[in-house]
Motif scaffolding. Structure first.
Motif, PDB file in Angstrom:
ATOM      1  N   GLN A  99      30.123  48.053  43.978  1.00  0.00           N
ATOM      2  CA  GLN A  99      30.514  46.654  43.821  1.00  0.00           C
ATOM      3  C   GLN A  99      31.663  46.515  42.829  1.00  0.00           C
ATOM      4  OE1 GLN A  99      26.886  44.657  42.701  1.00  0.00           O
ATOM      5  NE2 GLN A  99      25.873  45.137  44.643  1.00  0.00           N
ATOM      6  N   ALA A 100      31.623  47.298  41.758  1.00  0.00           N
ATOM      7  CA  ALA A 100      32.711  47.259  40.779  1.00  0.00           C
ATOM      8  C   ALA A 100      34.015  47.736  41.401  1.00  0.00           C
ATOM      9  CB  ALA A 100      32.352  48.131  39.572  1.00  0.00           C
ATOM     10  N   CYS A 101      33.950  48.775  42.230  1.00  0.00           N
ATOM     11  CA  CYS A 101      35.139  49.275  42.922  1.00  0.00           C
ATOM     12  C   CYS A 101      35.720  48.199  43.827  1.00  0.00           C
ATOM     13  CB  CYS A 101      34.761  50.513  43.721  1.00  0.00           C
ATOM     14  SG  CYS A 101      36.111  51.243  44.682  1.00  0.00           S
ATOM     15  N   ALA A 102      34.860  47.506  44.563  1.00  0.00           N
ATOM     16  CA  ALA A 102      35.320  46.444  45.462  1.00  0.00           C
ATOM     17  C   ALA A 102      35.970  45.306  44.675  1.00  0.00           C
ATOM     18  CB  ALA A 102      34.160  45.934  46.301  1.00  0.00           C
ATOM     19  N   ARG A 103      35.423  44.992  43.504  1.00  0.00           N
ATOM     20  CA  ARG A 103      36.008  43.928  42.678  1.00  0.00           C
ATOM     21  C   ARG A 103      37.387  44.329  42.158  1.00  0.00           C
ATOM     22  NH1 ARG A 103      30.593  43.382  40.776  1.00  0.00           N
ATOM     23  NH2 ARG A 103      31.058  44.672  38.958  1.00  0.00           N
ATOM     24  N   VAL A 104      37.536  45.583  41.763  1.00  0.00           N
ATOM     25  CA  VAL A 104      38.840  46.060  41.297  1.00  0.00           C
ATOM     26  C   VAL A 104      39.870  45.944  42.417  1.00  0.00           C
ATOM     27  CG1 VAL A 104      40.141  48.095  40.544  1.00  0.00           C
ATOM     28  CG2 VAL A 104      37.920  47.578  39.509  1.00  0.00           C
ATOM     29  N   ALA A 105      39.473  46.338  43.622  1.00  0.00           N
ATOM     30  CA  ALA A 105      40.385  46.235  44.762  1.00  0.00           C
ATOM     31  C   ALA A 105      40.815  44.788  44.979  1.00  0.00           C
ATOM     32  CB  ALA A 105      39.721  46.787  46.019  1.00  0.00           C
ATOM     33  N   GLN A 106      39.866  43.871  44.885  1.00  0.00           N
ATOM     34  CA  GLN A 106      40.191  42.453  45.066  1.00  0.00           C
ATOM     35  C   GLN A 106      41.129  41.971  43.962  1.00  0.00           C
ATOM     36  OE1 GLN A 106      36.786  39.830  44.985  1.00  0.00           O
ATOM     37  NE2 GLN A 106      37.879  38.211  46.061  1.00  0.00           N
ATOM     38  N   ASP A 107      40.841  42.362  42.725  1.00  0.00           N
ATOM     39  CA  ASP A 107      41.667  41.930  41.597  1.00  0.00           C
ATOM     40  C   ASP A 107      43.082  42.506  41.670  1.00  0.00           C
ATOM     41  OD1 ASP A 107      39.477  40.576  40.612  1.00  0.00           O
ATOM     42  OD2 ASP A 107      38.965  42.108  39.111  1.00  0.00           O
ATOM     43  N   CYS A 108      43.202  43.731  42.167  1.00  0.00           N
ATOM     44  CA  CYS A 108      44.500  44.416  42.193  1.00  0.00           C
ATOM     45  C   CYS A 108      45.257  44.208  43.499  1.00  0.00           C
ATOM     46  CB  CYS A 108      44.304  45.913  41.953  1.00  0.00           C
ATOM     47  SG  CYS A 108      43.692  46.328  40.306  1.00  0.00           S
ATOM     48  N   GLY A 109      44.611  43.633  44.504  1.00  0.00           N
ATOM     49  CA  GLY A 109      45.279  43.367  45.766  1.00  0.00           C
ATOM     50  C   GLY A 109      45.387  44.570  46.683  1.00  0.00           C
ATOM     51  N   THR A 110      44.514  45.573  46.490  1.00  0.00           N
ATOM     52  CA  THR A 110      44.535  46.748  47.365  1.00  0.00           C
ATOM     53  C   THR A 110      43.481  46.603  48.459  1.00  0.00           C
ATOM     54  OG1 THR A 110      42.849  48.063  46.216  1.00  0.00           O
ATOM     55  CG2 THR A 110      45.091  48.136  45.331  1.00  0.00           C
ATOM     56  N   ASP A 111      43.576  47.457  49.463  1.00  0.00           N
ATOM     57  CA  ASP A 111      42.510  47.574  50.453  1.00  0.00           C
ATOM     58  C   ASP A 111      41.324  48.278  49.820  1.00  0.00           C
ATOM     59  OD1 ASP A 111      43.800  46.321  52.497  1.00  0.00           O
ATOM     60  OD2 ASP A 111      44.375  48.145  53.560  1.00  0.00           O
TER      61      ASP A 111
END
Length: 243
Positions: free
Chosen positions: A164-176
């Motif tokens: 879940q933390a990885c998914a949040r980082v992706a959302q925050d950084c704009g990556t897939d």
């Protein structure tokens, strides 16, 4: 025509590359039927798929070595995609595996730092894919641990927090993001995706390959094939086709 003269006539071929950066699940991906080998086969003649998987590594160590693997001197244009696939070791239980364990907040910060570094050397967020750790099948991994004289040193619920933390980082950084922890558990018995409860089985490799390809294909579909198909080479004047 001398080779040196031929080389001078033709411009240098810059072979694009996809970099797979991760732990053992990435390192093993070039084995037979591995997900990395699948990508390399699909992308042959378009770009190189470079395996930079490091068994046992966590994001604390990965953050330190990433600039050595993709230095600023590299042409950003040559790196067309990067996958960052960590968490299976970071999420190890601190009391039982302190060497690999990384606290949850630090794990997220390390992922964000790696994304920011890639962006600083010209690899934009649309070329970066974060991959969450897969789910842990506890009974199978416990057998693996007991065979080595250890206790069960990971928990699926804990791994889920890191996913879940990885998914949040992706959302925050704009990556897939490829959320394997969630996607794999949509199958009632996800143990078939795993060889030992932690690492991927042949079926798991196929699953990751298909899921990742659906994301990479969109990014790389415009890449041309490098050098002409052999039937298109002028056999009377090959230099006209090849240089």
């Amino acid at each position: 025509m001398a080779l040196a003269e031929a080389g001078a006539r033709g411009r240098a071929l810059l072979w694009p590359r996809v970099v797979l950066f991760g732990d053992s699940i990435t390192e093993f991906s070039f084995q037979e039927n591995g997900w990395g080998a699948y990508l390399a086969e699909r992308l042959v003649r378009k770009c190189d798929v470079v395996n930079r998987g490091l068994s046992g590594y966590n994001t604390r160590w990965a953050k330190l070595i990433l600039p050595r693997l993709i230095p600023k001197s590299d042409s950003a244009e040559s790196t067309v995609a990067v996958t960052i696939f960590f968490g299976a070791n970071d999420s190890a239980l601190k009391d039982l595996n302190p060497k690999q364990h990384v606290p949850l907040e630090e794990y997220a910060a390390n992922l964000k730092a790696m994304v920011q570094y890639l962006k600083s050397v010209g690899i934009t967020e649309d070329r970066i894919i974060l991959i969450t750790p897969p789910p842990l099948q506890e009974s199978a991994w416990e057998k693996h641990c007991l065979a080595k004289g250890d206790q069960l040193n990971r928990r699926n619920a804990t791994t889920g927090q890191y996913a879940q933390a990885c998914a949040r980082v992706a959302q925050d950084c704009g990556t897939d993001v490829l959320d394997l922890w969630t996607l794999m558990q949509r199958k009632q018995d996800f143990s078939s995706y795993l060889s030992d409860g932690l690492h991927l089985s042949r079926e798991g490799n196929s699953f990751v390959a298909a899921q990742l390809w659906s994301r990479l294909d969109k990014k790389l579909s415009a890449l041309p094939s490098l050098l002409p198909y052999w039937r298109e080479v002028d056999h009377m004047q090959p230099e006209a086709s090849l240089l």
